[in-house]
Design a protein around this motif. Structure first.
Motif, PDB file in Angstrom:
ATOM      1  N   GLU A 267       0.817  -1.211   0.000  1.00 51.11           N
ATOM      2  CA  GLU A 267       0.000   0.000   0.000  1.00 51.11           C
ATOM      3  C   GLU A 267       0.857   1.270   0.000  1.00 51.11           C
ATOM      4  O   GLU A 267       0.357   2.350  -0.293  1.00 51.11           O
ATOM      5  CB  GLU A 267      -0.924   0.002   1.217  1.00 51.11           C
ATOM      6  CG  GLU A 267      -2.054  -1.012   1.152  1.00 51.11           C
ATOM      7  CD  GLU A 267      -1.642  -2.423   1.563  1.00 51.11           C
ATOM      8  OE1 GLU A 267      -2.495  -3.314   1.577  1.00 51.11           O
ATOM      9  OE2 GLU A 267      -0.435  -2.633   1.880  1.00 51.11           O
ATOM     10  N   GLU A 268       2.140   1.136   0.342  1.00 55.67           N
ATOM     11  CA  GLU A 268       3.038   2.287   0.372  1.00 55.67           C
ATOM     12  C   GLU A 268       4.046   2.241  -0.781  1.00 55.67           C
ATOM     13  O   GLU A 268       5.176   2.708  -0.644  1.00 55.67           O
ATOM     14  CB  GLU A 268       3.782   2.324   1.709  1.00 55.67           C
ATOM     15  CG  GLU A 268       2.866   2.514   2.909  1.00 55.67           C
ATOM     16  CD  GLU A 268       3.634   2.482   4.212  1.00 55.67           C
ATOM     17  OE1 GLU A 268       3.714   3.531   4.871  1.00 55.67           O
ATOM     18  OE2 GLU A 268       4.159   1.414   4.571  1.00 55.67           O
ATOM     19  N   MET A 269       3.623   1.713  -1.913  1.00 54.89           N
ATOM     20  CA  MET A 269       4.525   1.541  -3.041  1.00 54.89           C
ATOM     21  C   MET A 269       5.090   2.865  -3.555  1.00 54.89           C
ATOM     22  O   MET A 269       6.090   2.882  -4.272  1.00 54.89           O
ATOM     23  CB  MET A 269       3.805   0.788  -4.165  1.00 54.89           C
ATOM     24  CG  MET A 269       4.668   0.390  -5.352  1.00 54.89           C
ATOM     25  SD  MET A 269       6.157  -0.566  -4.929  1.00 54.89           S
ATOM     26  CE  MET A 269       5.423  -2.112  -4.372  1.00 54.89           C
ATOM     27  N   TRP A 270       4.483   3.987  -3.179  1.00 50.72           N
ATOM     28  CA  TRP A 270       5.037   5.270  -3.618  1.00 50.72           C
ATOM     29  C   TRP A 270       6.482   5.452  -3.130  1.00 50.72           C
ATOM     30  O   TRP A 270       7.263   6.149  -3.771  1.00 50.72           O
ATOM     31  CB  TRP A 270       4.170   6.431  -3.125  1.00 50.72           C
ATOM     32  CG  TRP A 270       4.365   6.831  -1.695  1.00 50.72           C
ATOM     33  CD1 TRP A 270       3.855   6.229  -0.585  1.00 50.72           C
ATOM     34  CD2 TRP A 270       5.139   7.946  -1.212  1.00 50.72           C
ATOM     35  NE1 TRP A 270       4.246   6.880   0.554  1.00 50.72           N
ATOM     36  CE2 TRP A 270       5.026   7.934   0.202  1.00 50.72           C
ATOM     37  CE3 TRP A 270       5.896   8.933  -1.824  1.00 50.72           C
ATOM     38  CZ2 TRP A 270       5.666   8.897   0.991  1.00 50.72           C
ATOM     39  CZ3 TRP A 270       6.527   9.879  -1.034  1.00 50.72           C
ATOM     40  CH2 TRP A 270       6.409   9.859   0.348  1.00 50.72           C
ATOM     41  N   LEU A 271       6.833   4.797  -1.998  1.00 53.64           N
ATOM     42  CA  LEU A 271       8.198   4.893  -1.492  1.00 53.64           C
ATOM     43  C   LEU A 271       9.199   4.250  -2.446  1.00 53.64           C
ATOM     44  O   LEU A 271      10.384   4.603  -2.440  1.00 53.64           O
ATOM     45  CB  LEU A 271       8.291   4.230  -0.114  1.00 53.64           C
ATOM     46  CG  LEU A 271       7.500   4.908   1.007  1.00 53.64           C
ATOM     47  CD1 LEU A 271       7.486   4.045   2.258  1.00 53.64           C
ATOM     48  CD2 LEU A 271       8.074   6.286   1.318  1.00 53.64           C
ATOM     49  N   ASN A 272       8.736   3.307  -3.239  1.00 51.12           N
ATOM     50  CA  ASN A 272       9.571   2.704  -4.287  1.00 51.12           C
ATOM     51  C   ASN A 272       9.368   3.424  -5.611  1.00 51.12           C
ATOM     52  O   ASN A 272      10.282   4.025  -6.178  1.00 51.12           O
ATOM     53  CB  ASN A 272       9.230   1.228  -4.469  1.00 51.12           C
ATOM     54  CG  ASN A 272       9.603   0.358  -3.292  1.00 51.12           C
ATOM     55  OD1 ASN A 272       9.956   0.832  -2.228  1.00 51.12           O
ATOM     56  ND2 ASN A 272       9.521  -0.940  -3.484  1.00 51.12           N
ATOM     57  N   GLU A 273       8.136   3.348  -6.113  1.00 49.80           N
ATOM     58  CA  GLU A 273       7.876   3.790  -7.481  1.00 49.80           C
ATOM     59  C   GLU A 273       7.733   5.304  -7.607  1.00 49.80           C
ATOM     60  O   GLU A 273       8.079   5.873  -8.638  1.00 49.80           O
ATOM     61  CB  GLU A 273       6.620   3.097  -8.024  1.00 49.80           C
ATOM     62  CG  GLU A 273       6.753   1.584  -8.140  1.00 49.80           C
ATOM     63  CD  GLU A 273       7.848   1.137  -9.100  1.00 49.80           C
ATOM     64  OE1 GLU A 273       8.387   1.975  -9.846  1.00 49.80           O
ATOM     65  OE2 GLU A 273       8.162  -0.065  -9.106  1.00 49.80           O
ATOM     66  N   GLY A 274       7.219   5.968  -6.587  1.00 52.00           N
ATOM     67  CA  GLY A 274       7.126   7.422  -6.659  1.00 52.00           C
ATOM     68  C   GLY A 274       8.497   8.071  -6.716  1.00 52.00           C
ATOM     69  O   GLY A 274       8.747   8.976  -7.518  1.00 52.00           O
TER      70      GLY A 274
ATOM     71  N   LEU B 166      -2.050   8.711  -0.445  1.00 49.85           N
ATOM     72  CA  LEU B 166      -0.904   8.201  -1.184  1.00 49.85           C
ATOM     73  C   LEU B 166      -0.275   6.999  -0.496  1.00 49.85           C
ATOM     74  O   LEU B 166       0.241   6.090  -1.154  1.00 49.85           O
ATOM     75  CB  LEU B 166       0.129   9.316  -1.346  1.00 49.85           C
ATOM     76  CG  LEU B 166       1.409   8.991  -2.121  1.00 49.85           C
ATOM     77  CD1 LEU B 166       1.097   8.534  -3.542  1.00 49.85           C
ATOM     78  CD2 LEU B 166       2.338  10.194  -2.144  1.00 49.85           C
ATOM     79  N   ASN B 167      -0.329   6.948   0.824  1.00 51.81           N
ATOM     80  CA  ASN B 167       0.333   5.868   1.556  1.00 51.81           C
ATOM     81  C   ASN B 167      -0.582   4.658   1.763  1.00 51.81           C
ATOM     82  O   ASN B 167      -0.195   3.712   2.445  1.00 51.81           O
ATOM     83  CB  ASN B 167       0.787   6.361   2.928  1.00 51.81           C
ATOM     84  CG  ASN B 167      -0.381   6.515   3.899  1.00 51.81           C
ATOM     85  OD1 ASN B 167      -1.380   7.153   3.555  1.00 51.81           O
ATOM     86  ND2 ASN B 167      -0.264   5.963   5.094  1.00 51.81           N
ATOM     87  N   ASN B 168      -1.786   4.677   1.217  1.00 49.31           N
ATOM     88  CA  ASN B 168      -2.728   3.604   1.520  1.00 49.31           C
ATOM     89  C   ASN B 168      -3.564   3.263   0.293  1.00 49.31           C
ATOM     90  O   ASN B 168      -4.784   3.120   0.375  1.00 49.31           O
ATOM     91  CB  ASN B 168      -3.627   4.004   2.691  1.00 49.31           C
ATOM     92  CG  ASN B 168      -4.385   2.832   3.272  1.00 49.31           C
ATOM     93  OD1 ASN B 168      -3.943   1.689   3.178  1.00 49.31           O
ATOM     94  ND2 ASN B 168      -5.530   3.097   3.867  1.00 49.31           N
ATOM     95  N   VAL B 169      -2.910   3.098  -0.862  1.00 40.47           N
ATOM     96  CA  VAL B 169      -3.662   2.737  -2.064  1.00 40.47           C
ATOM     97  C   VAL B 169      -4.076   1.268  -1.971  1.00 40.47           C
ATOM     98  O   VAL B 169      -3.352   0.439  -1.406  1.00 40.47           O
ATOM     99  CB  VAL B 169      -2.838   2.964  -3.351  1.00 40.47           C
ATOM    100  CG1 VAL B 169      -2.476   4.428  -3.506  1.00 40.47           C
ATOM    101  CG2 VAL B 169      -1.589   2.105  -3.370  1.00 40.47           C
ATOM    102  N   PRO B 170      -5.242   0.907  -2.503  1.00 37.55           N
ATOM    103  CA  PRO B 170      -5.616  -0.510  -2.518  1.00 37.55           C
ATOM    104  C   PRO B 170      -4.627  -1.314  -3.356  1.00 37.55           C
ATOM    105  O   PRO B 170      -4.027  -0.790  -4.303  1.00 37.55           O
ATOM    106  CB  PRO B 170      -7.005  -0.506  -3.140  1.00 37.55           C
ATOM    107  CG  PRO B 170      -7.289   0.861  -3.594  1.00 37.55           C
ATOM    108  CD  PRO B 170      -6.226   1.776  -3.120  1.00 37.55           C
TER     109      PRO B 170
END
Length: 761
Positions: free
Chosen positions: A317-324, A367-371
């Motif tokens: 759910e926090e993939m923005w830390l990688n992909e963002g 942003l930190n909790n996308v399905p």
């Protein structure tokens, strides 16, 4: 009684909660042997030695293995009594429990048909095979389990040795350092790669097929780093042109984020796409073009060595830390290779796209909790994450931002981190409280809106003190931002600009800054460095032409002697200071700011579009009884009032054209024709029209002092306006077309105190 207790004990064991993969254990090392690939039937035979430490006392070991069938399990340091597979879970039962801190190794032999989906798993294509560490369709997404038994998540990290046996004429490549390449004397050879760093299961990889190698050396911060690119023979001549900047990109990232964290800068062509495998990045064939048209993918995937591989997101759910962060880096590197303007232009495009995306209520997701169905969504995670990272950089300032990231990467090196841990690491490293930023941009859906109004300017020696009113609104769920921080750009009559970073808390606060210029206006986020609920464009015109700010505002330079400086903004929130005019409703969704500075003579007009579309003006224009009007104010000290314009279109869709477009704010209003002229402010009549109807002259009588008359037609257009100082005045309406008009009486504060309907015969 004893018999009953024994039966109950067995019953309890049978229905005890099943062990989840990784529970009570910490895997420290995987030794993977891929022994036999069948390219026709898409099968493999393999053996993996899993070395682990017990965290708690445990009698079972639960691992994950997908599709493949286990034929044997043996152990060192433990006694295996039995094993079983249930779906993707391999359960190993022990004859006696492992105690806390006990070390054991389990040798698992397995094989069969491999799993794949459209993107992910073990991919077989025309004599080539590779793994893709995640799947877009599988939930959870991790697919290390497709080729070796493991604890397959983002947080359980281990070191690796990988052995791959393939026919002699075939090349096999894995992540890590090449330790040996052994000719087996039977028409096969075995390569052995070692990864000494602890990495997640989805980051280890292999490829095998008819590959050709291209090599180089990068002189890194901590020594020479090999560069390897494995492609199909037909692509080898394209590699130099595609990877021409690979060393420059690596150098830029090292200067920004610290030393390269792995063993080599490696890429290998895959059949389906790009994937950030450690030392062995998967890239699709379409990237190897022989030029730099797809260079963003080279840069994006390399940056994952820091963001995703060195430090991994704690949950999907926090993939923005990688992909963002990687999506940001895939644009940020351009500032070094192609210049700052190129980077800003590319990032502006993403900001504008995400601003539009965030406007949709269906996209109001933190942003930190996308399905997990959206873990790899291009808008929700990749580009929105990149825009938030860019905002973070400008919120902190570039050097402070990079200093904070280096601290974060060192704090959580070769482990996993959450959004909260990133927040706290940045706060500790920079001394700036990051709670407000993360609450607004990461933990709350939608996006902020920053308003700024220039209230007062006073001389201060050779400088000027400018007081501005800063305001916060949130587009999306209810939220009030704290620790707000945004760039405010001031402009003077000569077009000189000065930008200051302004801080405030809550919805509204007046702030004073000292400037070297005497400003006439102020704008929040003039350079579009932040994600906020507006769309803007700056331009300087030296020749006639149209400039579309967006679909709702077009500014046209009809003629210009020298040049004209223009800025247009559309704000996606309600304008403030609603005039509370009876029968008039202001937009709750948008307003515009326009700046115009003429150097020499210029003829400039503006076209403002209205529509009853729900995304535009459907909040106030519901039927043909709602007549759209354009309202204007020069600045915050002014009141909203009508401005001369021409109108075209229907009640549903049309536009207002303003000639000689002045600097100021504009918004859409709607006049309710069923209410105008029917309501008075007081019981005593404030406005008398006689005769009414009339074909020529009308006498307007009022007891209001220092008042003003506005005459508006049925389309909401201002036909005439004039002051009325006496108790009555006679006005000619002979030139008016026959129809219904509305006569508004405004007091000295520009508030409507009475409206009467006038019929022209």
């Amino acid at each position: 009684m004893k018999k009953f207790i024994a039966i109950l004990f067995v019953f309890t064991l049978f229905f005890a909660k099943a062990q989840t993969p990784g529970e009570n254990i910490n895997v420290t090392h995987y030794e993977i042997h891929l022994n036999n690939f069948d390219f026709n039937n898409h099968t493999l035979q393999a053996q993996t030695i899993v070395t682990l430490t017990a965290v708690n006392t445990t009698s079972t070991i639960a691992l994950e293995l997908k599709s493949l069938t286990v034929s044997a399990v043996t152990a060192t340091g433990a006694n295996v009594s039995s094993f079983a597979q249930n779906g993707d879970v391999l359960t190993i039962n022990l004859a006696s429990p492992l105690s806390p801190n006990a070390l054991a190794s389990f040798t698992i032999t397995y094989g069969g048909n491999t799993f794949n989906e459209s993107w992910g798993g073990i991919m077989w294509t025309n004599g080539y095979v590779c793994n893709m560490g995640v799947g877009f369709e599988s939930i959870p997404h991790n697919l290390g389990k497709c080729w070796f038994p493991c604890v397959d998540n983002f947080t359980d990290k281990a070191t690796y040795d990988v052995y791959v046996t393939v026919p002699t004429e075939m090349t096999a490549v894995c992540g890590g350092n090449l330790e040996s390449n052994t000719d087996n004397g039977d028409g096969t050879h075995t390569v052995h790669y070692n990864v000494p760093q602890e990495i997640a299961t989805y980051h280890i990889s292999f490829v095998a097929g008819n590959y050709v190698e291209w090599t180089d050396i990068y002189n890194g911060m901590n020594g020479d780093i090999p560069i390897t690119v494995y492609v199909k023979p037909s692509q080898i001549n394209n590699v130099p042109g595609t990877f021409v900047h690979v060393k420059d990109i690596a150098n830029f990232y090292e200067n920004c984020f610290g030393p390269y964290p792995f063993n080599r800068i490696g890429y290998a062509v895959t059949s389906v796409g790009c994937m950030e495998h450690v030392d062995n990045i998967g890239i699709t064939s379409g990237v190897v073009t022989g030029n730099t048209t797809q260079e963003e993918y080279v840069a994006h995937e390399m940056s994952h060595m820091w963001f995703g591989n060195k430090v991994t997101c704690a949950t999907a759910e926090e993939m923005w830390l990688n992909e963002g962060f990687a999506q940001f880096c895939g644009v940020f590197y351009r500032s070094e290779i192609y210049g700052e303007d190129d980077f800003q232009q590319a990032m502006n495009s993403k900001i504008n796209t995400i601003t539009t995306w965030c406007k949709s209520e269906s996209n109001w997701i933190p942003l930190n909790n996308v399905p997990q169905t959206m873990t790899y969504d291009n808008s929700a995670v990749y580009n929105r994450g990149a825009v938030v990272v860019n905002t973070l950089m400008n919120y902190l300032g570039r050097e402070t931002f990079l200093e904070g990231l280096r601290s974060y990467l060192n704090t959580y090196n070769y482990s996993a981190a959450s959004s909260e841990q990133l927040r706290d690491a940045l706060t500790a490293a920079t001394g700036i409280d990051m709670n407000g930023f993360f609450d607004t941009y990461v933990f709350t859906a939608g996006m902020p809106h920053y308003g700024v109004d220039l209230i007062n300017v006073t001389p201060n020696g050779n400088q000027y003190n400018a007081t501005v009113r800063m305001s916060y609104q949130h587009y999306g769920p209810e939220h009030v931002g704290q620790n707000n921080r945004v760039e405010v750009t001031f402009i003077d009559n000569a077009g000189q600009l000065q930008t200051e970073l302004v801080n405030w808390d809550g919805e509204e606060e007046n702030k004073t800054v000292t400037l070297n210029i005497n400003p006439i206006a102020a704008f929040a986020d003039y350079y579009n460095h932040f994600l906020d609920a507006k769309f803007d464009k700056n331009m300087t015109a030296t020749a006639p032409g149209n400039t579309g700010i967006n679909q709702q505002l077009t500014i046209t330079v009809n003629s210009v002697a020298d040049s004209v400086m223009l800025r247009g903004e559309e704000h996606y929130v309600a304008p403030d200071n609603n005039p509370n005019i009876p029968g008039l409703t202001l937009s709750t969704k948008h307003y515009w700011n326009v700046l115009r500075l003429d150097f020499g003579e210029a003829d400039v007009s503006g076209k403002f579009t209205f529509s009853n579309n729900s995304n535009m003006d459907g909040d106030i224009i519901h039927s043909e009884n709602d007549s759209a009007v354009l309202l204007y104010r020069a600045n915050i000290n002014d009141t909203w009032h009508s401005i001369p314009y021409t109108q075209q279109g229907t009640w549903k869709l049309g536009f207002f054209t303003v000639s000689d477009l002045p600097t100021g704010q504009y918004t859409i209003g709607a006049i309710d024709k069923t209410q105008l002229g029917l309501n008075e402010i007081n019981d005593e009549k404030q406005l008398i029209l006689a005769p009414n109807p009339t074909g020529n002259l009308v006498k307007i009588s009022t007891k209001a002092k220092n008042s003003e008359i506005f005459i508006i037609n049925g389309l909401g257009q201002t036909i005439n306006t004039f002051p009325i100082s006496d108790s009555e005045i006679t006005v000619s309406v002979e030139a008016f077309p026959a129809g219904v008009y509305y006569v508004n009486l405004l007091d000295e504060k520009k508030n409507i105190i009475s409206t009467e309907k006038l019929v022209k015969r």
